[in-house]
Design a protein around this motif. Structure first.
Motif, PDB file in Angstrom:
ATOM      1  N   UNK A   1       0.817  -1.214   0.000  1.00 51.62           N
ATOM      2  CA  UNK A   1       0.000   0.000   0.000  1.00 51.62           C
ATOM      3  C   UNK A   1       0.843   1.253   0.000  1.00 51.62           C
ATOM      4  N   UNK A   2       1.931   1.244   0.769  1.00 55.14           N
ATOM      5  CA  UNK A   2       2.812   2.410   0.791  1.00 55.14           C
ATOM      6  C   UNK A   2       3.502   2.601  -0.560  1.00 55.14           C
ATOM      7  N   UNK A   3       3.875   1.498  -1.192  1.00 55.63           N
ATOM      8  CA  UNK A   3       4.559   1.590  -2.482  1.00 55.63           C
ATOM      9  C   UNK A   3       3.640   2.149  -3.571  1.00 55.63           C
ATOM     10  N   UNK A   4       2.418   1.657  -3.623  1.00 57.05           N
ATOM     11  CA  UNK A   4       1.523   2.087  -4.698  1.00 57.05           C
ATOM     12  C   UNK A   4       1.088   3.535  -4.522  1.00 57.05           C
ATOM     13  N   UNK A   5       1.110   4.033  -3.284  1.00 57.62           N
ATOM     14  CA  UNK A   5       0.723   5.426  -3.070  1.00 57.62           C
ATOM     15  C   UNK A   5       1.673   6.402  -3.749  1.00 57.62           C
ATOM     16  N   UNK A   6       2.928   6.032  -3.909  1.00 52.56           N
ATOM     17  CA  UNK A   6       3.866   6.891  -4.633  1.00 52.56           C
ATOM     18  C   UNK A   6       3.424   7.047  -6.089  1.00 52.56           C
ATOM     19  N   UNK A   7       3.012   5.960  -6.714  1.00 47.99           N
ATOM     20  CA  UNK A   7       2.539   6.015  -8.103  1.00 47.99           C
ATOM     21  C   UNK A   7       1.245   6.815  -8.202  1.00 47.99           C
ATOM     22  N   UNK A   8       0.355   6.632  -7.232  1.00 45.67           N
ATOM     23  CA  UNK A   8      -0.924   7.353  -7.253  1.00 45.67           C
ATOM     24  C   UNK A   8      -0.705   8.856  -7.101  1.00 45.67           C
ATOM     25  N   UNK A   9       0.246   9.252  -6.260  1.00 42.58           N
ATOM     26  CA  UNK A   9       0.532  10.671  -6.089  1.00 42.58           C
ATOM     27  C   UNK A   9       1.076  11.271  -7.386  1.00 42.58           C
ATOM     28  N   UNK A  10       1.989  10.564  -8.035  1.00 45.05           N
ATOM     29  CA  UNK A  10       2.537  11.064  -9.294  1.00 45.05           C
ATOM     30  C   UNK A  10       1.441  11.174 -10.343  1.00 45.05           C
ATOM     31  N   UNK A  11       0.566  10.171 -10.395  1.00 45.84           N
ATOM     32  CA  UNK A  11      -0.519  10.239 -11.369  1.00 45.84           C
ATOM     33  C   UNK A  11      -1.484  11.365 -11.049  1.00 45.84           C
ATOM     34  N   UNK A  12      -1.805  11.559  -9.763  1.00 44.14           N
ATOM     35  CA  UNK A  12      -2.731  12.624  -9.378  1.00 44.14           C
ATOM     36  C   UNK A  12      -2.251  13.984  -9.833  1.00 44.14           C
ATOM     37  N   UNK A  13      -0.966  14.271  -9.673  1.00 44.52           N
ATOM     38  CA  UNK A  13      -0.425  15.561 -10.112  1.00 44.52           C
ATOM     39  C   UNK A  13      -0.483  15.682 -11.627  1.00 44.52           C
ATOM     40  N   UNK A  14      -0.162  14.590 -12.328  1.00 48.39           N
ATOM     41  CA  UNK A  14      -0.208  14.612 -13.792  1.00 48.39           C
ATOM     42  C   UNK A  14      -1.639  14.780 -14.286  1.00 48.39           C
ATOM     43  N   UNK A  15      -2.578  14.075 -13.664  1.00 46.61           N
ATOM     44  CA  UNK A  15      -3.985  14.154 -14.058  1.00 46.61           C
ATOM     45  C   UNK A  15      -4.514  15.576 -13.946  1.00 46.61           C
ATOM     46  N   UNK A  16      -4.294  16.223 -12.798  1.00 48.29           N
ATOM     47  CA  UNK A  16      -4.825  17.570 -12.594  1.00 48.29           C
ATOM     48  C   UNK A  16      -4.213  18.564 -13.579  1.00 48.29           C
ATOM     49  N   UNK A  17      -2.921  18.436 -13.831  1.00 48.74           N
ATOM     50  CA  UNK A  17      -2.269  19.339 -14.783  1.00 48.74           C
ATOM     51  C   UNK A  17      -2.873  19.158 -16.178  1.00 48.74           C
ATOM     52  N   UNK A  18      -2.950  17.918 -16.636  1.00 52.65           N
ATOM     53  CA  UNK A  18      -3.432  17.658 -17.990  1.00 52.65           C
ATOM     54  C   UNK A  18      -4.913  17.990 -18.138  1.00 52.65           C
ATOM     55  N   UNK A  19      -5.690  17.771 -17.084  1.00 53.81           N
ATOM     56  CA  UNK A  19      -7.117  18.066 -17.149  1.00 53.81           C
ATOM     57  C   UNK A  19      -7.348  19.551 -17.395  1.00 53.81           C
ATOM     58  N   UNK A  20      -6.581  20.399 -16.722  1.00 53.39           N
ATOM     59  CA  UNK A  20      -6.716  21.842 -16.921  1.00 53.39           C
ATOM     60  C   UNK A  20      -6.271  22.230 -18.330  1.00 53.39           C
ATOM     61  N   UNK A  21      -5.125  21.693 -18.767  1.00 53.55           N
ATOM     62  CA  UNK A  21      -4.631  22.021 -20.109  1.00 53.55           C
ATOM     63  C   UNK A  21      -5.642  21.593 -21.177  1.00 53.55           C
TER      64      UNK A  21
END
Length: 476
Positions: A91-111
């Motif tokens: 669970x701790x390991x996958x949260x790193x990937x989820x955080x990176x995706x969350x930042x990418x998602x929000x950036x791309x969604x706005x663009x």
């Protein structure tokens, strides 16, 4: 020995009895590359990516197989860590990937929302109408569309840029297939090259920037190499452009109310985002989401003012009426533009990032880094990354490199950013821009039509690398 380590899982496929049991080791990362769990996850990822590649023939959206693979891979990782006495580690390991995706998602969604709103306001249609109504010669159209693709893609995504400008080539070229082919190839190469020197011009550059490996201003060191990457094949292909000056097409499109202001807002949003990240080290997604709020506020104002002109009392207008498509044809619905984002692409990114993160947790990325970057050296490895991105989507390739995180100088990080960004131009299927234009110019701009000019694009690829090594040698 390094190659043997990567061959072991394939031997286990044929001889499952050789599987290595997971030994309980508390609070340590597990090396699962030679276990049946690691093998099963690797096979699942390969199968999922094959289905992604076959999307055009199967009709299955590319997000479906990677979403399923992501869940499958991390379930097995969770089983492995639980059996090893570390039930919370996965669970701790996958949260790193989820955080990176969350930042990418929000950036791309706005663009994407900004680009969709500009499309709805008719900004891109107006640009196309202006170009096709000028009566330019085919040679001028070839260079103008290529130049605009190079300049537009650092802000607008390369797929939208390529679609807008290839529509100009199709409108002007008419039945002259020879012109349409070289013009479309030129636009695809220019759009991919233009995104390489901007931190938000391509997904690969965005990931490198958000990772904090390079500052926003450092990407400008790739401006000249990226320009060379486009100009070399463009100069060669220009000799194949037929002579002629087609009649101007009488197409005049008016930009809808607020269109030019939204362009300015987009530029301000990007500038504020870069400033916040550079000065205060805040995530880029934070600045972009603030820009989304600004866009929604302006959309609300346009709808509010439209209702006022219609004489409707604002205090009695419901939220649904305020944001409906029927208030006034000149008033945008920003909520609709959010819904029109490329959700299949955004979900595909989720699947890829989580899957590759899973391969890293299994130990495959560390093994790959040892084999590729330590075995071949950073220079050769980074050049091969660009070649690989022409066959495999550059997103998983670049994310894998970032997850490996090899020790490299800024010059090498810029090099892999350049090669991953422009390497997709080698084949028509190597970038979103190429795939999109193939659909728009169906039957004329094809895989094999692009392949006939791959040698010229390869010369540009080599020349851009050489230029980077020359002018940015102090960064290595």
């Amino acid at each position: 020995m390094r190659a043997l380590r990567l061959l072991v899982p394939f031997c286990l496929l044929m001889f499952p009895g050789l599987s290595i049991a997971v030994e309980p080791v508390a609070d340590q990362a597990l090396d699962l590359t030679t276990s049946w769990i690691g093998l099963a996850c690797l096979v699942m990822f390969v199968v999922a990516y094959v289905l992604v590649v076959l999307e055009e023939w199967s009709g299955m959206r590319k997000s479906i197989p990677v979403l399923m693979a992501a869940g499958f891979i991390w379930t097995l990782i969770g089983v492995a860590y639980t059996l090893a006495g570390q039930p919370h580690a996965a669970g701790e390991l996958v949260r790193h990937s989820l955080l990176e995706y969350g930042e990418l998602l929000l950036f791309l969604l706005v663009a994407m929302t900004y680009v969709n709103t500009l499309q709805e306001r008719g900004v891109f249609d107006a640009l196309r109408g202006w170009l096709v109504s000028r009566g330019f010669s085919l040679r001028v159209v070839f260079w103008v569309t290529g130049g605009l693709a190079f300049l537009m893609s650092p802000l607008a995504d390369n797929m939208t840029t390529a679609l807008v400008l290839s529509s100009v080539a199709l409108a002007v070229g008419g039945e002259q297939s020879r012109f349409v082919v070289v013009a479309c190839i030129n636009i695809v190469v220019a759009a991919n090259a233009g995104g390489a020197f901007s931190p938000f011009g391509d997904i690969t550059t965005l990931m490198v920037w958000q990772k904090g490996l390079l500052g926003a201003g450092e990407f400008m060191a790739l401006l000249v190499p990226a320009l060379v990457n486009w100009l070399v094949p463009a100069a060669i292909m220009s000799f194949a452009v037929p002579n002629g000056r087609p009649e101007a097409v009488g197409e005049v499109v008016q930009v809808k109310r607020g269109g030019y202001i939204i362009i300015l807002m987009f530029v301000v949003t990007v500038a504020v985002t870069v400033t916040m990240h550079t000065a205060f080290h805040l995530p880029p997604a934070l600045g972009m989401m603030g820009g989304l709020g600004l866009l929604k506020l302006y959309g609300w104002y346009l709808n509010w003012s439209a209702l006022r002109r219609q004489g409707q009392p604002i205090s009695f207008v419901s939220h649904d009426e305020m944001m409906s498509d029927h208030t006034e044809p000149h008033a945008p619905n920003t909520f609709r533009e959010v819904a029109r984002a490329e959700w299949d692409t955004l979900l595909f990114f989720y699947g890829i990032i989580v899957c590759v993160g899973g391969l890293g947790a299994l130990g495959y990325l560390a093994a790959g880094s040892e084999l590729i970057y330590e075995g071949l050296g950073a220079m050769t490895a980074n050049v091969l990354v660009g070649v690989a991105s022409a066959i495999i989507d550059n997103i998983p390739v670049m994310y894998a490199v970032l997850s490996m995180n090899p020790a490299m100088s800024d010059g090498h990080w810029l090099l892999v950013t350049l090669t991953a960004g422009v390497g997709g131009s080698l084949l028509s299927i190597g970038s979103a821009a190429g795939v999109a234009v193939m659909g728009q110019a169906h039957g004329r701009y094809t895989f094999f039509a692009h392949l006939r000019w791959s040698w010229a694009i390869a010369l540009g690829y080599i020349a851009s690398i050489a230029m980077h090594l020359w002018i940015n040698k102090s960064l290595f």
